[in-house]
Design an enzyme around this catalytic site. Structure first.
Site, mmCIF file in Angstrom:
data_model
loop_
_atom_site.group_PDB
_atom_site.id
_atom_site.type_symbol
_atom_site.label_atom_id
_atom_site.label_comp_id
_atom_site.label_asym_id
_atom_site.label_seq_id
_atom_site.Cartn_x
_atom_site.Cartn_y
_atom_site.Cartn_z
ATOM 1 N N ARG A 1 0.847 -1.195 0.000
ATOM 2 C CA ARG A 1 0.000 0.000 0.000
ATOM 3 C C ARG A 1 0.881 1.242 0.000
ATOM 4 O O ARG A 1 1.610 1.491 0.965
ATOM 5 C CB ARG A 1 -0.936 0.030 1.213
ATOM 6 N N ASP B 1 9.129 -0.453 -9.434
ATOM 7 C CA ASP B 1 10.498 -0.730 -9.853
ATOM 8 C C ASP B 1 11.213 -1.698 -8.919
ATOM 9 O O ASP B 1 12.078 -2.467 -9.362
ATOM 10 C CB ASP B 1 11.304 0.576 -9.955
ATOM 11 N N GLU C 1 -13.028 4.632 0.946
ATOM 12 C CA GLU C 1 -13.119 4.753 2.402
ATOM 13 C C GLU C 1 -13.842 5.998 2.881
ATOM 14 O O GLU C 1 -13.613 6.457 4.014
ATOM 15 C CB GLU C 1 -11.717 4.672 3.016
ATOM 16 N N ASP D 1 -11.385 4.421 8.061
ATOM 17 C CA ASP D 1 -11.638 5.776 7.589
ATOM 18 C C ASP D 1 -13.093 5.971 7.192
ATOM 19 O O ASP D 1 -13.624 7.076 7.293
ATOM 20 C CB ASP D 1 -10.708 6.110 6.417
#
Length: 256
Positions: free
Chosen positions: A73, A87, A151, A177
């Site tokens: 995340r 990457d 959220e 949230d």
């Protein structure tokens, strides 16, 4: 050499429910311990954890010793942050606080090379096995998995529009949230919050996109599984350590 297969993305396509755990301790040692604990996926968090890029890099290396798929995340829906995580080898991202179709398109674009997106090109990154996967820029998209976190009530109202964005592989409900934005901070079990979660799961599934959630409360977790979520985290390493330590201390504290 080919781009590694993303087993989590394949499982979602096959509608095989994926059981996960949240990791916020920001430690490659913790991740290595959890990698063979039996979970299908482990969320490596950088939004609410003291995790920085080199630490995430080490955690991605550690988890290769196990059968658990890493999901990272990012701190935010930011193309530069997303580029750096891709990457170093992240194949599945859970992008927080997406509220509408425009933000969903930005998230997807950050994972795609031009002309489909805005991801910057690196010739010898870990993602391409340091340049050994010669067709990586053309083949990587098929194995990248973009999960978007909804959220807020605004985000929930836009579920159908978010799900319609090409390249979205799943929609994840953030209950903490969501509860806060509904005026019930810290009360994920509030009836209004639970009702909103149940409605969101049904609407996400109706769009054909996989639905996910974090539900550390067992009753809520079992209810969400019953409703058909495709991927669910049922706890966290921080919670396991904190509660387990408290329970062990309580067993022996003040024992004569």
């Amino acid at each position: 050499m080919n781009v590694p297969i993303n087993p989590f993305k394949q499982a979602l396509r096959n509608r095989e429910m994926q059981l996960g755990l949240w990791s916020g301790l920001s430690s490659h040692v913790t991740v290595e311990v959890l990698a063979n604990a039996g979970f299908d996926w482990l969320l490596i968090d950088t939004e609410h954890s003291p995790n920085e890029l080199p630490m995430v890099h080490s955690q991605l290396q550690a988890i290769t010793r196990g059968a658990t798929h890493p999901i990272v995340r990012p701190t935010w829906n930011d193309a530069v942050v997303i580029k750096r995580l891709l990457d170093i080898g992240a194949q599945t991202l859970l992008i927080p606080f997406v509220e509408n179709a425009e933000e969903a398109r930005s998230a997807v674009a950050a994972t795609r090379y031009p002309p489909l997106g805005v991801r910057g090109y690196a010739a010898a990154a870990r993602a391409s096995d340091f340049g050994r996967i010669k067709d990586y820029p053309h083949a990587c998209e098929e194995q990248l998995c973009v999960l978007l976190q909804v959220e807020t009530p605004t985000a929930l109202a836009n579920i159908e529009a978010i799900a319609a964005v090409d390249g979205v592989d799943g929609i994840f409900i953030g209950p903490g949230d969501l509860a806060a934005s509904m005026g019930h901070i810290g009360q994920i079990g509030h009836p209004d919050v639970v009702a909103a979660i149940e409605d969101a799961i049904a609407r996400i599934r109706a769009t054909g996109r996989p639905a996910g959630i974090l539900a550390s409360d067992e009753k809520l977790a079992r209810r969400c599984i019953e409703l058909g979520v495709d991927f669910i985290a049922v706890g966290s390493d921080t919670g396991l350590l904190a509660r387990g330590a408290e329970q062990l201390a309580a067993k022996f504290k003040n024992v004569a």
